[in-house]
Design a protein around this motif. Sequence first.
Motif, short mmCIF file in Angstrom:
data_model
loop_
_atom_site.label_atom_id
_atom_site.label_comp_id
_atom_site.label_asym_id
_atom_site.label_seq_id
_atom_site.Cartn_x
_atom_site.Cartn_y
_atom_site.Cartn_z
N UNK A 1 -2.21 4.52 -6.67
CA UNK A 1 -2.94 5.78 -5.20
C UNK A 1 -4.24 6.19 -5.53
N UNK A 2 -4.86 5.17 -6.20
CA UNK A 2 -6.44 5.16 -5.45
C UNK A 2 -6.56 4.86 -4.97
N UNK A 3 -6.23 3.00 -4.75
CA UNK A 3 -6.23 1.94 -4.13
C UNK A 3 -5.35 2.26 -2.28
N UNK A 4 -4.60 2.76 -2.77
CA UNK A 4 -4.44 3.31 -1.07
C UNK A 4 -4.90 4.07 -0.36
N UNK B 1 -6.89 -9.42 -7.84
CA UNK B 1 -7.60 -10.09 -8.96
C UNK B 1 -6.58 -9.55 -9.95
N UNK B 2 -5.64 -8.40 -9.60
CA UNK B 2 -4.60 -7.89 -10.69
C UNK B 2 -5.74 -6.68 -11.35
N UNK B 3 -6.17 -6.22 -10.47
CA UNK B 3 -6.70 -4.82 -10.65
C UNK B 3 -5.59 -3.40 -10.60
N UNK B 4 -5.05 -4.22 -9.21
CA UNK B 4 -4.43 -3.08 -8.58
C UNK B 4 -2.50 -2.93 -9.02
N UNK B 5 -2.43 -4.20 -8.96
CA UNK B 5 -0.79 -4.54 -9.57
C UNK B 5 -0.92 -5.51 -10.29
N UNK C 1 0.58 -1.37 -0.23
CA UNK C 1 -0.14 -0.51 -0.38
C UNK C 1 0.31 1.60 0.69
N UNK C 2 2.10 1.10 0.66
CA UNK C 2 2.82 2.77 0.95
C UNK C 2 3.52 2.74 -0.39
N UNK C 3 4.07 1.53 -1.20
CA UNK C 3 4.49 1.92 -2.95
C UNK C 3 3.11 2.56 -3.73
N UNK C 4 2.44 1.77 -3.64
CA UNK C 4 0.87 2.36 -4.17
C UNK C 4 0.20 3.81 -3.99
N UNK C 5 0.63 3.97 -2.87
CA UNK C 5 0.02 5.09 -2.40
C UNK C 5 1.36 6.63 -3.46
N UNK C 6 2.72 6.08 -3.92
CA UNK C 6 3.45 7.36 -3.86
C UNK C 6 3.73 6.70 -5.61
N UNK C 7 3.06 5.62 -6.34
CA UNK C 7 2.52 5.53 -7.32
C UNK C 7 3.56 4.27 -8.15
N UNK C 8 4.44 4.23 -7.68
CA UNK C 8 5.33 2.92 -7.81
C UNK C 8 4.17 2.07 -7.80
N UNK C 9 4.58 1.13 -9.58
CA UNK C 9 3.80 -0.29 -9.65
C UNK C 9 4.48 -1.29 -9.21
N UNK C 10 3.20 -2.02 -8.52
CA UNK C 10 3.59 -3.23 -7.61
C UNK C 10 3.10 -4.79 -8.85
N UNK C 11 4.20 -5.33 -7.55
CA UNK C 11 4.62 -6.60 -8.56
C UNK C 11 3.91 -7.61 -7.06
N UNK C 12 3.84 -8.89 -6.90
CA UNK C 12 3.63 -8.99 -5.16
C UNK C 12 3.76 -11.02 -5.64
N UNK C 13 3.48 -12.04 -4.73
CA UNK C 13 3.95 -12.81 -4.90
C UNK C 13 2.21 -13.58 -4.28
#
Length: 364
Positions: free
Chosen positions: A344-347, A307-311, A283-295
């Motif tokens: 950013x919106x999701x955060x 479901x891959x909507x926000x990352x 969430x912190x990464x999303x809040x600054x606008x950096x895209x996220x890839x996660x396990x």
Amino acid sequence: MKKKIFVFMFSLSGGGAERTVVNIINNLNKNKFEVILVLGSNKNHDYIRLVNNDIRIKYLNCRKLYFCLFQLRREIIKEKPDILFSTLNGNNILLLISKMLSFRNVKTIVREASNRTQSGNVTKINKLLTFVTYNYFANKVVALSKGVKDDLKMNFNIDPRKIEVIYNPVEVKQIETLSKEQVGDIKKSPDEKLIIAVGRLVEPKDFHTLINAFNIVSRTLKSRLIILGKGPFEKQLKDLSESLGIKDRVLFMGFKDNPYNYINYSDLFVLSSKWEGFSHVIVESMSVGTPVVSTNCKSGPAEIICDNKFGRLVPVADSEKLACEIIEVLSDDETRKELSLLGKKRAQDFNAKTIVIMYERLFI
């Protein structure tokens, strides 16, 4: 009249649970609550400088967590709090036993910070202690994700009526401000991509898989991997980087009081964990606008990314699929831009002011 909240943590080391406690107590309405932060140790307090000045801090000066038992009991009797609160299983069990030994009927709320059975290290004794203390001495148990709630119900037999799901509070505005500070110790060339990961260098974070994935990525894209964090696996991870011939492209930069300017400076944030409770740093990464890839580990990332909507989500411990997703996102400017805006919106859904209101309702 203000309610006195007694918050117990053994330390404020640089982990997500510790940072969450700081965010909660800083944002509580001080017209309604007086906060006493009781720290078991007098060492390893990476986040102590972030605690607001209106919070009283006491140190028990214990060498180990369970040495705090009788001192903690004494402080409960002395301070006569209206509410007891803690997070992390060891802290929770100790606080609940201390409450029992104090013979005081104090409202007690504990927060479970991880999907613990995923580690495979939960003992029968711990399961029994968790079952007894959480069910019989806690008024409420906060689970920081639905996955953690399911774990508590299914594997620890905690009464579901006691469990409340409250996601981690994130200081979105503060993070946005801190993310604008200049990064002075890294210079990025226009044709390279920076990938960043943040977390303790421990088994659950699985930086081994990330480094193996980056080894694949670096053959395709001019890139560097920044790792912010410290922990017992540091030497192993450095040795792995050296053995793969990518030592000069993997930067181990230790713990940073402000990781957000590094996240903001990077092109992609990657979480490679085997298991989580929530994953604050997504969430912190999303809040600054950096895209996220996660396990897609249990628990948290799937609930945040939806479901891959926000990352982007990939299987746990699969370095090849992780590498493919990293390459795909970094190679597509439009995808990165879209994920940045959606993230950013999701955060905003996890803004500390909104989340802390939920805690205040529990405390009243």
